[in-house]
Design a protein around this motif. Structure first.
Motif, PDB file in Angstrom:
ATOM      1  N   ASN A  68       0.812  -1.218   0.000  1.00 42.24           N
ATOM      2  CA  ASN A  68       0.000   0.000   0.000  1.00 42.24           C
ATOM      3  C   ASN A  68       0.846   1.270   0.000  1.00 42.24           C
ATOM      4  OD1 ASN A  68       0.854  -0.460   2.655  1.00 42.24           O
ATOM      5  ND2 ASN A  68      -0.933   0.578   3.538  1.00 42.24           N
TER       6      ASN A  68
ATOM      7  N   GLN B  36       1.553   3.484  -1.928  1.00 39.76           N
ATOM      8  CA  GLN B  36       1.121   4.041  -3.206  1.00 39.76           C
ATOM      9  C   GLN B  36       0.780   5.516  -3.027  1.00 39.76           C
ATOM     10  OE1 GLN B  36       1.362   2.147  -5.784  1.00 39.76           O
ATOM     11  NE2 GLN B  36       1.501   0.130  -4.818  1.00 39.76           N
TER      12      GLN B  36
ATOM     13  N   TRP C  63      -1.529   7.191  -4.257  1.00 39.20           N
ATOM     14  CA  TRP C  63      -2.963   7.458  -4.231  1.00 39.20           C
ATOM     15  C   TRP C  63      -3.626   6.957  -2.956  1.00 39.20           C
ATOM     16  CZ3 TRP C  63      -3.578   2.234  -4.668  1.00 39.20           C
ATOM     17  CH2 TRP C  63      -2.801   1.547  -5.617  1.00 39.20           C
ATOM     18  N   ASN C  64      -2.832   6.549  -1.969  1.00 36.77           N
ATOM     19  CA  ASN C  64      -3.347   6.241  -0.639  1.00 36.77           C
ATOM     20  C   ASN C  64      -2.992   7.384   0.312  1.00 36.77           C
ATOM     21  OD1 ASN C  64      -4.367   3.780  -1.533  1.00 36.77           O
ATOM     22  ND2 ASN C  64      -2.479   2.682  -1.056  1.00 36.77           N
TER      23      ASN C  64
ATOM     24  N   TYR D  91     -10.971   4.948   2.129  1.00 38.88           N
ATOM     25  CA  TYR D  91      -9.916   3.959   1.896  1.00 38.88           C
ATOM     26  C   TYR D  91     -10.138   2.686   2.708  1.00 38.88           C
ATOM     27  CZ  TYR D  91      -7.653   8.112   0.075  1.00 38.88           C
ATOM     28  OH  TYR D  91      -7.386   9.251  -0.633  1.00 38.88           O
TER      29      TYR D  91
ATOM     30  N   HIS E 227      -4.598  -0.996  -1.912  1.00 40.94           N
ATOM     31  CA  HIS E 227      -5.387   0.230  -1.816  1.00 40.94           C
ATOM     32  C   HIS E 227      -5.566   0.707  -0.377  1.00 40.94           C
ATOM     33  CE1 HIS E 227      -6.485  -1.368  -5.779  1.00 40.94           C
ATOM     34  NE2 HIS E 227      -6.754  -0.120  -6.109  1.00 40.94           N
TER      35      HIS E 227
ATOM     36  N   HIS F 168     -12.781   3.078  -2.869  1.00 37.68           N
ATOM     37  CA  HIS F 168     -11.393   3.207  -3.342  1.00 37.68           C
ATOM     38  C   HIS F 168     -10.900   2.009  -4.150  1.00 37.68           C
ATOM     39  CE1 HIS F 168      -7.514   5.100  -3.555  1.00 37.68           C
ATOM     40  NE2 HIS F 168      -6.901   4.205  -2.808  1.00 37.68           N
ATOM     41  N   ASN F 169     -11.043   0.801  -3.607  1.00 36.52           N
ATOM     42  CA  ASN F 169     -10.713  -0.414  -4.368  1.00 36.52           C
ATOM     43  C   ASN F 169     -11.965  -0.797  -5.150  1.00 36.52           C
ATOM     44  OD1 ASN F 169     -10.098  -2.922  -5.366  1.00 36.52           O
ATOM     45  ND2 ASN F 169      -9.797  -3.901  -3.373  1.00 36.52           N
TER      46      ASN F 169
END
Length: 294
Positions: A158, A160, A162-163, A194, A202, A227-228
């Protein structure tokens, strides 16, 4: 078999409409412009039901400030109270607009709580510590850089961009709200953009401390998120983690749900790609009442 009972309340839930007036991303399978039609259908379904509220779990838009102008008027058709969370894509606007996003969707604050039918609903701002929501120069950006670099050094899935994570002040607020709910004998439903469980690319950067916090309170009945876009589900110590599928996926198949809360269970009625679920609840109020009487 569960006894036939009337629910204590019902609410509608939508995740990731992610609207934008742009061509679809065929690689990712996202059809941004089609979400207007899907959302209108969902609102029509919700208006035919007796609901306490409707919540959108973030990513109302995919990008661009003007996208709000197209999608938000659809929500004016709702005959029920509405609540919004924001997701990472809701901040894909001009830097000078970042501080205005909460007000644009009519949110009273970045995170909030309210009670209904003996339940406490807690809505989180999962974007607080991120690389995209704070405006330029905000000290939270440096905190976010440290978070993601630490996770990358650990090889975390995770890690990432975008998290995001909760700030420490919001995390303390969440714990305080859970304590208040426990004292009041309220079961709690927490909502965020999230996921935090099961482990997934994610998930929030601080998902482990959030799950650990929930495990300290048997009053936390469920956590709903988006989110996911594929959706997900898990359970830890009696707390259900429900990841609602993204509405933006596929050209014409929608995804949303109506949740019924009963004294002993949650009934999730999925539409389109969303899954039907029956999730048992641990009743906490009798235990609290008994302890108070001693």
């Amino acid at each position: 078999m569960h006894a036939v009972t009337q629910p204590l309340l019902r609410f509608g839930v939508i995740a990731d409409p992610q609207y934008a007036a742009v061509e679809p991303n065929l690689v990712l399978g996202r059809y941004y412009a089609n979400s207007l039609t899907k959302l209108a259908e969902a609102i029509e379904t919700f208006n035919a039901e007796d609901l306490a509220f409707v919540v959108t779990l973030g990513d109302i838009i995919d990008r661009d400030w003007q996208s709000f102008d197209a999608i938000l008027p659809l929500y004016d058709r709702l005959r029920h109270p509405r609540h919004f969370l924001l997701g990472n894509h809701d901040f894909r606007v001009e830097p000078e607009r970042l501080d205005d996003v909460f007000a644009r969707v009519g949110m009273p604050g970045p995170y909030q709580t309210f009670a209904a039918a003996g339940f406490r609903f807690v809505l989180l701002d999962g974007n607080e510590v991120s690389l995209f929501a704070p405006p330029p120069g905000d000290p939270r950006l440096a905190v976010a850089e440290r978070w993601i670099e630490t996770l990358k050094s650990q090889g975390a899935d995770n890690a990432q961009p975008w998290n995001a994570a909760l700030g420490d002040e919001q995390f303390a607020w969440l714990e305080a709200e859970l304590r208040k709910a426990e004292a009041a004998g309220e079961q709690v439903v927490v909502m965020g953009h999230y996921p935090v469980y099961p482990p997934n690319a994610h998930n929030m950067w601080d998902s482990e401390r959030i799950v650990d916090l929930f495990c300290r309170f048997e009053t936390v009945a469920a956590y709903f998120c988006g989110h996911n876009h594929d959706g997900n589900y898990g359970i830890v110590d009696g707390t259900h983690f429900v990841n609602i599928k993204g509405m933006v996926e596929t050209p014409d198949t929608t995804a949303y749900a109506i949740v019924e809360i009963h004294a002993d269970r949650l009934e999730i009625r999925g539409y389109g790609r969303e899954t039907d679920r029956t999730l048992g609840l641990t009743t906490v109020r009798p235990r609290l009442a008994a302890s108070a009487s001693r």
